[in-house]
Design a protein around this motif. Structure first.
Motif, PDB file in Angstrom:
ATOM      1  N   ARG A  27       7.785  -2.028 -14.638  1.00  0.00           N
ATOM      2  CA  ARG A  27       7.626  -3.064 -13.633  1.00  0.00           C
ATOM      3  C   ARG A  27       7.923  -2.489 -12.251  1.00  0.00           C
ATOM      4  O   ARG A  27       8.874  -1.729 -12.074  1.00  0.00           O
ATOM      5  CB  ARG A  27       8.581  -4.225 -13.946  1.00  0.00           C
ATOM      6  N   LEU A  28       7.114  -2.861 -11.282  1.00  0.00           N
ATOM      7  CA  LEU A  28       7.249  -2.324  -9.921  1.00  0.00           C
ATOM      8  C   LEU A  28       8.027  -3.306  -9.038  1.00  0.00           C
ATOM      9  O   LEU A  28       8.004  -4.514  -9.271  1.00  0.00           O
ATOM     10  CB  LEU A  28       5.855  -2.086  -9.330  1.00  0.00           C
ATOM     11  N   PRO A  29       8.693  -2.789  -7.981  1.00  0.00           N
ATOM     12  CA  PRO A  29       9.501  -3.656  -7.111  1.00  0.00           C
ATOM     13  C   PRO A  29       8.650  -4.341  -6.047  1.00  0.00           C
ATOM     14  O   PRO A  29       9.005  -4.343  -4.870  1.00  0.00           O
ATOM     15  CB  PRO A  29      10.489  -2.665  -6.489  1.00  0.00           C
ATOM     16  N   TYR A  30       7.524  -4.932  -6.450  1.00  0.00           N
ATOM     17  CA  TYR A  30       6.580  -5.494  -5.472  1.00  0.00           C
ATOM     18  C   TYR A  30       7.183  -6.670  -4.706  1.00  0.00           C
ATOM     19  O   TYR A  30       6.886  -6.875  -3.540  1.00  0.00           O
ATOM     20  CB  TYR A  30       5.274  -5.903  -6.173  1.00  0.00           C
ATOM     21  N   ARG A  31       8.047  -7.447  -5.362  1.00  0.00           N
ATOM     22  CA  ARG A  31       8.606  -8.612  -4.663  1.00  0.00           C
ATOM     23  C   ARG A  31       9.669  -8.214  -3.651  1.00  0.00           C
ATOM     24  O   ARG A  31       9.711  -8.734  -2.542  1.00  0.00           O
ATOM     25  CB  ARG A  31       9.193  -9.601  -5.673  1.00  0.00           C
ATOM     26  N   THR A  32      10.550  -7.292  -4.020  1.00  0.00           N
ATOM     27  CA  THR A  32      11.589  -6.873  -3.070  1.00  0.00           C
ATOM     28  C   THR A  32      10.961  -6.106  -1.907  1.00  0.00           C
ATOM     29  O   THR A  32      11.381  -6.265  -0.757  1.00  0.00           O
ATOM     30  CB  THR A  32      12.664  -6.020  -3.787  1.00  0.00           C
ATOM     31  N   VAL A  33       9.945  -5.296  -2.199  1.00  0.00           N
ATOM     32  CA  VAL A  33       9.235  -4.584  -1.125  1.00  0.00           C
ATOM     33  C   VAL A  33       8.611  -5.594  -0.155  1.00  0.00           C
ATOM     34  O   VAL A  33       8.706  -5.449   1.069  1.00  0.00           O
ATOM     35  CB  VAL A  33       8.149  -3.649  -1.715  1.00  0.00           C
ATOM     36  N   ALA A  34       8.012  -6.645  -0.697  1.00  0.00           N
ATOM     37  CA  ALA A  34       7.362  -7.653   0.149  1.00  0.00           C
ATOM     38  C   ALA A  34       8.391  -8.387   1.010  1.00  0.00           C
ATOM     39  O   ALA A  34       8.188  -8.596   2.211  1.00  0.00           O
ATOM     40  CB  ALA A  34       6.592  -8.648  -0.726  1.00  0.00           C
ATOM     41  N   CYS A  49       0.840  -1.204   0.000  1.00  0.00           N
ATOM     42  CA  CYS A  49       0.000   0.000   0.000  1.00  0.00           C
ATOM     43  C   CYS A  49       0.874   1.252   0.000  1.00  0.00           C
ATOM     44  O   CYS A  49       0.646   2.193  -0.763  1.00  0.00           O
ATOM     45  CB  CYS A  49      -0.912   0.029   1.228  1.00  0.00           C
ATOM     46  N   LYS A  50       1.891   1.270   0.867  1.00  0.00           N
ATOM     47  CA  LYS A  50       2.790   2.432   0.962  1.00  0.00           C
ATOM     48  C   LYS A  50       3.515   2.657  -0.362  1.00  0.00           C
ATOM     49  O   LYS A  50       3.634   3.780  -0.832  1.00  0.00           O
ATOM     50  CB  LYS A  50       3.823   2.210   2.078  1.00  0.00           C
ATOM     51  N   MET A  51       4.008   1.562  -0.950  1.00  0.00           N
ATOM     52  CA  MET A  51       4.744   1.670  -2.212  1.00  0.00           C
ATOM     53  C   MET A  51       3.843   2.252  -3.302  1.00  0.00           C
ATOM     54  O   MET A  51       4.238   3.165  -4.033  1.00  0.00           O
ATOM     55  CB  MET A  51       5.266   0.279  -2.602  1.00  0.00           C
ATOM     56  N   TYR A  52       2.604   1.746  -3.387  1.00  0.00           N
ATOM     57  CA  TYR A  52       1.684   2.252  -4.410  1.00  0.00           C
ATOM     58  C   TYR A  52       1.341   3.723  -4.155  1.00  0.00           C
ATOM     59  O   TYR A  52       1.283   4.528  -5.084  1.00  0.00           O
ATOM     60  CB  TYR A  52       0.397   1.415  -4.442  1.00  0.00           C
ATOM     61  N   LYS A  53       1.112   4.071  -2.879  1.00  0.00           N
ATOM     62  CA  LYS A  53       0.721   5.453  -2.563  1.00  0.00           C
ATOM     63  C   LYS A  53       1.860   6.423  -2.863  1.00  0.00           C
ATOM     64  O   LYS A  53       1.632   7.515  -3.389  1.00  0.00           O
ATOM     65  CB  LYS A  53       0.293   5.573  -1.093  1.00  0.00           C
ATOM     66  N   GLU A  54       3.079   6.029  -2.524  1.00  0.00           N
ATOM     67  CA  GLU A  54       4.229   6.900  -2.796  1.00  0.00           C
ATOM     68  C   GLU A  54       4.384   7.157  -4.289  1.00  0.00           C
ATOM     69  O   GLU A  54       4.741   8.244  -4.714  1.00  0.00           O
ATOM     70  CB  GLU A  54       5.516   6.255  -2.267  1.00  0.00           C
ATOM     71  N   ARG A  55       4.119   6.117  -5.091  1.00  0.00           N
ATOM     72  CA  ARG A  55       4.372   6.244  -6.521  1.00  0.00           C
ATOM     73  C   ARG A  55       3.190   6.784  -7.312  1.00  0.00           C
ATOM     74  O   ARG A  55       3.377   7.469  -8.313  1.00  0.00           O
ATOM     75  CB  ARG A  55       4.763   4.878  -7.092  1.00  0.00           C
ATOM     76  N   ARG A  76      -1.476 -11.906  -5.095  1.00  0.00           N
ATOM     77  CA  ARG A  76      -1.504 -11.189  -6.365  1.00  0.00           C
ATOM     78  C   ARG A  76      -1.257  -9.717  -6.100  1.00  0.00           C
ATOM     79  O   ARG A  76      -1.623  -9.205  -5.043  1.00  0.00           O
ATOM     80  CB  ARG A  76      -2.882 -11.347  -7.035  1.00  0.00           C
ATOM     81  N   ALA A  77      -0.644  -9.045  -7.053  1.00  0.00           N
ATOM     82  CA  ALA A  77      -0.419  -7.609  -6.912  1.00  0.00           C
ATOM     83  C   ALA A  77      -0.436  -6.968  -8.290  1.00  0.00           C
ATOM     84  O   ALA A  77      -0.364  -7.653  -9.309  1.00  0.00           O
ATOM     85  CB  ALA A  77       0.919  -7.352  -6.225  1.00  0.00           C
ATOM     86  N   THR A  78      -0.548  -5.648  -8.309  1.00  0.00           N
ATOM     87  CA  THR A  78      -0.376  -4.908  -9.558  1.00  0.00           C
ATOM     88  C   THR A  78       1.123  -4.820  -9.785  1.00  0.00           C
ATOM     89  O   THR A  78       1.846  -4.227  -8.989  1.00  0.00           O
ATOM     90  CB  THR A  78      -0.990  -3.502  -9.438  1.00  0.00           C
ATOM     91  N   THR A  79       1.582  -5.464 -10.855  1.00  0.00           N
ATOM     92  CA  THR A  79       3.023  -5.635 -11.036  1.00  0.00           C
ATOM     93  C   THR A  79       3.618  -4.615 -12.002  1.00  0.00           C
ATOM     94  O   THR A  79       4.811  -4.366 -11.981  1.00  0.00           O
ATOM     95  CB  THR A  79       3.311  -7.052 -11.567  1.00  0.00           C
ATOM     96  N   MET A  80       2.773  -4.033 -12.854  1.00  0.00           N
ATOM     97  CA  MET A  80       3.262  -3.060 -13.848  1.00  0.00           C
ATOM     98  C   MET A  80       2.278  -1.909 -13.953  1.00  0.00           C
ATOM     99  O   MET A  80       1.074  -2.108 -13.873  1.00  0.00           O
ATOM    100  CB  MET A  80       3.343  -3.708 -15.231  1.00  0.00           C
ATOM    101  N   VAL A  81       2.815  -0.711 -14.143  1.00  0.00           N
ATOM    102  CA  VAL A  81       1.956   0.437 -14.432  1.00  0.00           C
ATOM    103  C   VAL A  81       2.585   1.180 -15.603  1.00  0.00           C
ATOM    104  O   VAL A  81       3.779   1.511 -15.571  1.00  0.00           O
ATOM    105  CB  VAL A  81       1.824   1.354 -13.199  1.00  0.00           C
ATOM    106  N   ASN A  82       1.802   1.416 -16.632  1.00  0.00           N
ATOM    107  CA  ASN A  82       2.297   2.090 -17.844  1.00  0.00           C
ATOM    108  C   ASN A  82       3.577   1.450 -18.378  1.00  0.00           C
ATOM    109  O   ASN A  82       4.530   2.143 -18.738  1.00  0.00           O
ATOM    110  CB  ASN A  82       2.542   3.578 -17.562  1.00  0.00           C
TER     111      ASN A  82
END
Lengths: 230, 230
Positions: B101-108, B47-53, B92-98
Motif C-alpha cells: 500500500r502506498l502513502p497516497y493519502r498522507t502525501v496528498a 506524480c513525484k511520489m510515484y516517480k521516486e518509487r 482516484r489514485a493507484t493505491t497499491m503496487v505489488n
C-alpha cells in the motif's frame, strides 16, 4: 435605479453551419447529474420547511454537493458494494430564527435520501450511500441582504444561456432520454448512469454511449453481449 | 488509426466589437481558486511520489476538491475562528503496487497543508482548517487502460480554449494581480480572497472589486475607510 438592460444581435456562424460540433449529455444517474439533482432537491425541501414555519422562504444556498464514489465488486448475477459512496451536502442556510434552531440538516438529509431512492432505483440507499451534511450558517452580511426589500448586492454574478438546440444537441439528448426512459422497460440491465457523446463532422454524426450495466440482471457473458447488441 | 484532426475558421464578431462584455477573475485566495490550486498541488505531489518509487507516473485523477467554509467572528483589531474550514480531497489514485500500500493519502494531505500555508498567509492552517482525504482506489478498468501503450479509452471527453485576451479580460486580470501582488506590500489589510468583475458597455468599463479584509490589520472604522479609499 437607472435602467441598464442592453440587447444586441449576435453575429455568428450558427453551429449547424460550422463543420464540426461536439455535444455531451449526462443521464440522471451520472454522478454530476446526481449532484445537481440533490442540490435542487435540498433547496426545495428547505423552501418548504421555511414556508411552513414562517410563511416565506428564508435565505439559503445549497448549490454545492460532493459525490465521492464508493467501491464495488461487480460480477455476473450480482456482486457487492465494498465501500459505500459518500455524499456531502454543503452550502449555507438560515439556521436559527428568534433564537430557535431549525432542523435544516435533517430536512436536507431526508430530502437527499428520498431523491436517491426515487432516482437510483438499483441502489440500496440505506446501506450503499453515506449521507453527510455540512450546511452551515449563512454569513451575517448575506442574510442581512436577504431580509431587506432594497436592491443590494454583496457579490458579483452573471449568467449565460442559449436556445434552440441544434440537431446534434437534440439527437444526443433524445438518445439519453430513450435509454433512460422507454427502453428501461425492456432493458432493465442498463442502469441510470449513462453518458452520450455526439460528434458531428459535416453531415456525419457519431454517437458514443457509455452505459453502466446492473450486474444482478446480467447472468453471464452471452447475456451481456446480447444487451450490448440490443 | 485514421487521422481525424479538423481545423476550421471561426466566423464570429470578435468580443471587442460586440457592445457588451462581462469578465470575472477570482484571486488566488478565493475558495474556487483554492480548490483548483489544491487539486493541481496534490496531483504534482502524487506524480513525484510515484516517480521516486517506480520511475514513472501511475494513474491518478485528483481534480475534485470540496472547500466548506468555516465560521469566524471578525472584529477590528483581530477576531477569532469559531469553526475551522473543512477541505476534502477527493479523486482516484493507484493505491497499491505489488501488494504494497502506498502513502497516497498522507502525501496528498501534506501537499495540501504546504500549499495552504504558502498561499493563504493570513491563515493558521494547523488550527483554522480541517484537511480530510477520501482519495480512493481507481477503477480496475481505468488503471488497466493506463498500464497499456495502446490507444484505448473508457470515457468521452472534450476541451475548449481561446486566445488572446480582450482588453477587458486583460484589465480585469491585471487588476486582481496588482491587488494580490505589488499592492500587498503597502496594503497588508487586504487578504487574498479577491474577486474582480469587469463590465463593458461600448467604450465604458466598470470594475467591481470584492476584497476581503484581514481584521487584525484594521484597528478601527477610520482605518477601514482609509484602506477602501486607497
Amino acid at each position: 435605479m437607472a435602467r441598464n438592460i442592453f440587447v444586441e444581435e449576435l453575429v455568428h456562424t450558427p453551429i449547424e453551419e460550422q463543420g464540426d460540433e461536439i455535444v455531451e449529455r449526462k443521464g440522471i444517474g451520472h454522478p454530476d447529474s446526481i449532484a445537481d439533482g440533490l442540490a435542487e432537491t435540498v433547496s426545495v425541501a428547505l423552501c418548504k420547511m421555511y414556508k411552513e414555519r414562517f410563511g416565506r422562504i428564508l435565505h439559503h444556498n445549497t448549490d454545492q454537493v460532493e459525490v465521492v464514489g464508493g467501491q464495488s465488486s461487480p460480477k455476473f448475477g450480482g456482486g457487492v458494494f465494498l465501500e459505500p459512496a459518500y455524499i456531502l451536502l454543503v452550502g449555507r442556510a438560515t439556521t436559527m430564527v428568534n433564537g430557535v434552531r431549525l432542523p435544516y440538516r435533517t430536512v436536507a438529509i431526508q430530502a437527499a435520501h428520498d431523491y436517491l431512492t426515487q432516482t437510483c432505483t438499483n441502489l440500496n440507499v440505506d446501506a450503499d450511500v453515506t449521507l453527510d451534511c455540512k450546511i452551515g450558517q449563512g454569513s451575517v452580511d448575506l442574510r442581512g441582504l436577504y431580509d431587506t426589500q432594497k436592491q443590494l448586492a454583496n457579490d458579483t454574478s452573471f449568467g449565460v444561456g442559449f436556445a434552440p438546440f441544434s440537431d446534434l444537441e437534440t439527437v444526443t439528448l433524445k438518445t439519453e432520454q430513450l435509454i433512460n426512459g422507454p427502453l428501461k422497460k425492456d432493458l432493465k440491465e442498463v442502469g441510470q448512469d449513462i453518458k452520450v457523446m455526439g460528434v458531428r463532422h459535416k453531415d456525419d454524426i457519431r454517437l458514443t454511449v457509455a452505459a453502466a450495466f446492473v450486474d444482478k440482471y446480467v447472468p453471464d457473458k452471452d447475456h451481456y453481449r446480447n444487451v450490448v447488441e440490443e
